[in-house]
Structure formats: C-alpha cells, structure tokens
Scaffold this motif. Structure first.
Motif, mmCIF file in Angstrom:
data_model
loop_
_atom_site.group_PDB
_atom_site.id
_atom_site.type_symbol
_atom_site.label_atom_id
_atom_site.label_comp_id
_atom_site.label_asym_id
_atom_site.label_seq_id
_atom_site.Cartn_x
_atom_site.Cartn_y
_atom_site.Cartn_z
ATOM 1 N N SER A 120 36.754 30.741 41.520
ATOM 2 C CA SER A 120 36.052 30.723 42.802
ATOM 3 C C SER A 120 34.594 30.380 42.553
ATOM 4 O O SER A 120 33.980 30.870 41.615
ATOM 5 N N ALA A 121 34.083 29.507 43.396
ATOM 6 C CA ALA A 121 32.688 29.074 43.293
ATOM 7 C C ALA A 121 32.057 29.231 44.664
ATOM 8 O O ALA A 121 32.521 28.649 45.644
ATOM 9 N N THR A 122 30.996 30.039 44.725
ATOM 10 C CA THR A 122 30.293 30.297 45.979
ATOM 11 C C THR A 122 28.963 29.566 45.960
ATOM 12 O O THR A 122 28.213 29.646 44.992
ATOM 13 N N GLN A 123 28.698 28.855 47.047
ATOM 14 C CA GLN A 123 27.435 28.154 47.205
ATOM 15 C C GLN A 123 26.673 28.822 48.333
ATOM 16 O O GLN A 123 27.233 29.125 49.380
ATOM 17 N N GLY A 124 25.430 29.096 48.121
ATOM 18 C CA GLY A 124 24.605 29.747 49.126
ATOM 19 C C GLY A 124 23.271 30.078 48.511
ATOM 20 O O GLY A 124 22.763 29.342 47.663
ATOM 21 N N GLU A 125 22.705 31.195 48.916
ATOM 22 C CA GLU A 125 21.435 31.635 48.369
ATOM 23 C C GLU A 125 21.516 31.757 46.846
ATOM 24 O O GLU A 125 20.623 31.350 46.123
ATOM 25 N N ASN A 126 22.594 32.331 46.363
ATOM 26 C CA ASN A 126 22.871 32.418 44.918
ATOM 27 C C ASN A 126 24.226 31.789 44.657
ATOM 28 O O ASN A 126 25.204 32.135 45.317
ATOM 29 N N ASN A 127 24.294 30.855 43.731
ATOM 30 C CA ASN A 127 25.575 30.267 43.361
ATOM 31 C C ASN A 127 26.286 31.223 42.415
ATOM 32 O O ASN A 127 25.703 31.669 41.430
ATOM 33 N N ILE A 128 27.541 31.553 42.727
ATOM 34 C CA ILE A 128 28.316 32.505 41.928
ATOM 35 C C ILE A 128 29.636 31.855 41.550
ATOM 36 O O ILE A 128 30.336 31.311 42.411
ATOM 37 N N LYS A 129 29.968 31.924 40.263
ATOM 38 C CA LYS A 129 31.268 31.442 39.794
ATOM 39 C C LYS A 129 32.015 32.627 39.204
ATOM 40 O O LYS A 129 31.475 33.363 38.390
ATOM 41 N N ILE A 130 33.252 32.798 39.649
ATOM 42 C CA ILE A 130 34.081 33.902 39.175
ATOM 43 C C ILE A 130 35.397 33.335 38.676
ATOM 44 O O ILE A 130 36.023 32.507 39.339
ATOM 45 N N THR A 131 35.811 33.781 37.502
ATOM 46 C CA THR A 131 37.107 33.422 36.954
ATOM 47 C C THR A 131 37.953 34.682 36.931
ATOM 48 O O THR A 131 37.530 35.707 36.403
ATOM 49 N N THR A 132 39.126 34.603 37.524
ATOM 50 C CA THR A 132 40.054 35.726 37.516
ATOM 51 C C THR A 132 41.303 35.288 36.770
ATOM 52 O O THR A 132 41.926 34.292 37.134
ATOM 53 N N LYS A 133 41.623 36.014 35.715
ATOM 54 C CA LYS A 133 42.812 35.706 34.921
ATOM 55 C C LYS A 133 43.878 36.728 35.264
ATOM 56 O O LYS A 133 43.592 37.898 35.475
ATOM 57 N N LEU A 134 45.116 36.272 35.331
ATOM 58 C CA LEU A 134 46.195 37.203 35.552
ATOM 59 C C LEU A 134 47.357 36.883 34.636
ATOM 60 O O LEU A 134 47.552 35.744 34.220
ATOM 61 N N SER A 135 48.058 37.927 34.271
ATOM 62 C CA SER A 135 49.262 37.777 33.475
ATOM 63 C C SER A 135 50.220 38.872 33.896
ATOM 64 O O SER A 135 49.811 39.913 34.410
ATOM 65 N N ALA A 136 51.482 38.625 33.711
ATOM 66 C CA ALA A 136 52.493 39.606 34.097
ATOM 67 C C ALA A 136 53.698 39.456 33.190
ATOM 68 O O ALA A 136 53.950 38.388 32.626
ATOM 69 N N ARG A 137 54.420 40.581 33.058
ATOM 70 C CA ARG A 137 55.655 40.539 32.278
ATOM 71 C C ARG A 137 56.723 41.338 32.993
ATOM 72 O O ARG A 137 56.445 42.314 33.690
ATOM 73 N N TYR A 138 57.935 40.890 32.803
ATOM 74 C CA TYR A 138 59.105 41.531 33.381
ATOM 75 C C TYR A 138 59.340 42.863 32.691
ATOM 76 O O TYR A 138 59.265 42.959 31.470
ATOM 77 N N LEU A 139 59.591 43.922 33.476
ATOM 78 C CA LEU A 139 59.825 45.249 32.916
ATOM 79 C C LEU A 139 61.293 45.668 32.955
ATOM 80 O O LEU A 139 61.735 46.453 32.124
ATOM 81 N N GLY A 140 62.034 45.189 33.922
ATOM 82 C CA GLY A 140 63.429 45.604 34.093
ATOM 83 C C GLY A 140 63.772 45.620 35.571
ATOM 84 O O GLY A 140 63.072 45.039 36.395
#
Length: 162
Positions: A120-140
């Motif tokens: 996500s990249a926000t443009q405005g008074e302050n430019n903010i870049k956020i990286t969100t990583k996700l991972s998942a595994r099968y449990l049963g």
C-alpha cells in the motif's frame, strides 16, 4: 491511515466475504488454516503492530467468499481483481481526508500452504509505504466450537488470582 488501522483494514480485506463472483477455484486444501500477517512500515515510530496469527476454516468452494472484501464504510473502490487456481490478485484505491492510497495484493495458493504480499502506498501530506506479508499453512480438519453466546458454567472456571 495509521499503521494499526491499516493492519485492521488489510486483515478485513483478506479473509472476509468476497467481491469475486465467478473465478477458478484455488489450489487450496479444505480445512483449518493458521494464518500469519506481518506489517512492515519503513521508518515507523511508536509501538509495533507485531505479527498477527489466527485460525480460519477455508475451502476451495468458499475461498471466493472468504478471501477478499472491503469492510462496510471503508472509503475504498476495487479497481481490478483476478483469481486463478494458483493466484489471487487485486487493486484498490482508497481516499480519505485528502490522502489517496493504492493497495495491490497477491496471494499464491500451494494446496497446503499459501503466501502473499500486500503493498500500500499513500500519497498526501506524508507519503507512506506499507508492505504486509502473509503466510498460512493447513492444520487439519475444521473443528466446530461452542457458540460464544452460550453461557459459561462458572464452576468450571479457574479461580482468579493476581
């Protein structure tokens, strides 16, 4: 948006009721999944959101209904989306208080695991870049739990001590 609010919105976007009508079913094993999400905000100050983990029942049949949505009242518009057997991709634009945010996401399905990244990249008074990583595994298999509305028998609760 503040980092904590961004994480909440991103969690609601991923693994909530869907915006997809007709797409391929993903390469995803039906059952209980452990999902981990980690947000990275460069040069951020203040408390860390830390990694978040939760369990969720997923299946190829309900993946379209549980992988992507906008929470009610969110000032965002879906610009693009696609789902194939191996990948879910999307793009949103959000506008709030004079700030414009572009959110691009990809989730890759590998039967008993999945991984993804949301930028996500926000443009405005302050430019903010956020990286969100996700991972998942099968449990049963998914396990049905008692309804939270059901009253708890106080006799079974441990005594409270400080």
């Amino acid at each position: 948006m503040k980092p904590n609010r961004c994480l909440f919105v991103l969690m609601m976007i991923v693994f909530s009721p869907s915006l997809f009508a007709e797409s391929e079913k993903p390469n995803l094993k039906e059952g209980s999944w452990l999902i981990g999400i980690q947000m990275v905000v460069p040069n951020a100050t203040g408390p860390s959101t830390g990694p978040v983990q939760y369990q969720r029942c997923l299946s190829p049949e309900n993946a379209q209904e549980t992988m992507l949505t906008l929470p009610r009242g969110t000032p965002c518009v879906l610009d693009n989306k696609s789902m194939t057997r191996d990948k879910l991709s999307w793009q949103f634009t959000c506008e709030q208080r004079g700030m414009k945010t572009k959110i691009n996401g990809n989730i890759f399905f590998r039967n008993e695991t999945l991984s993804g990244e949301i930028l996500s990249a926000t443009q405005g008074e302050n430019n903010i870049k956020i990286t969100t990583k996700l991972s998942a595994r099968y449990l049963g298999e998914c396990v049905k739990v008692a309804s939270p509305e059901k009253p708890v028998n106080k006799k079974n609760l441990p005594a409270y001590s400080e």
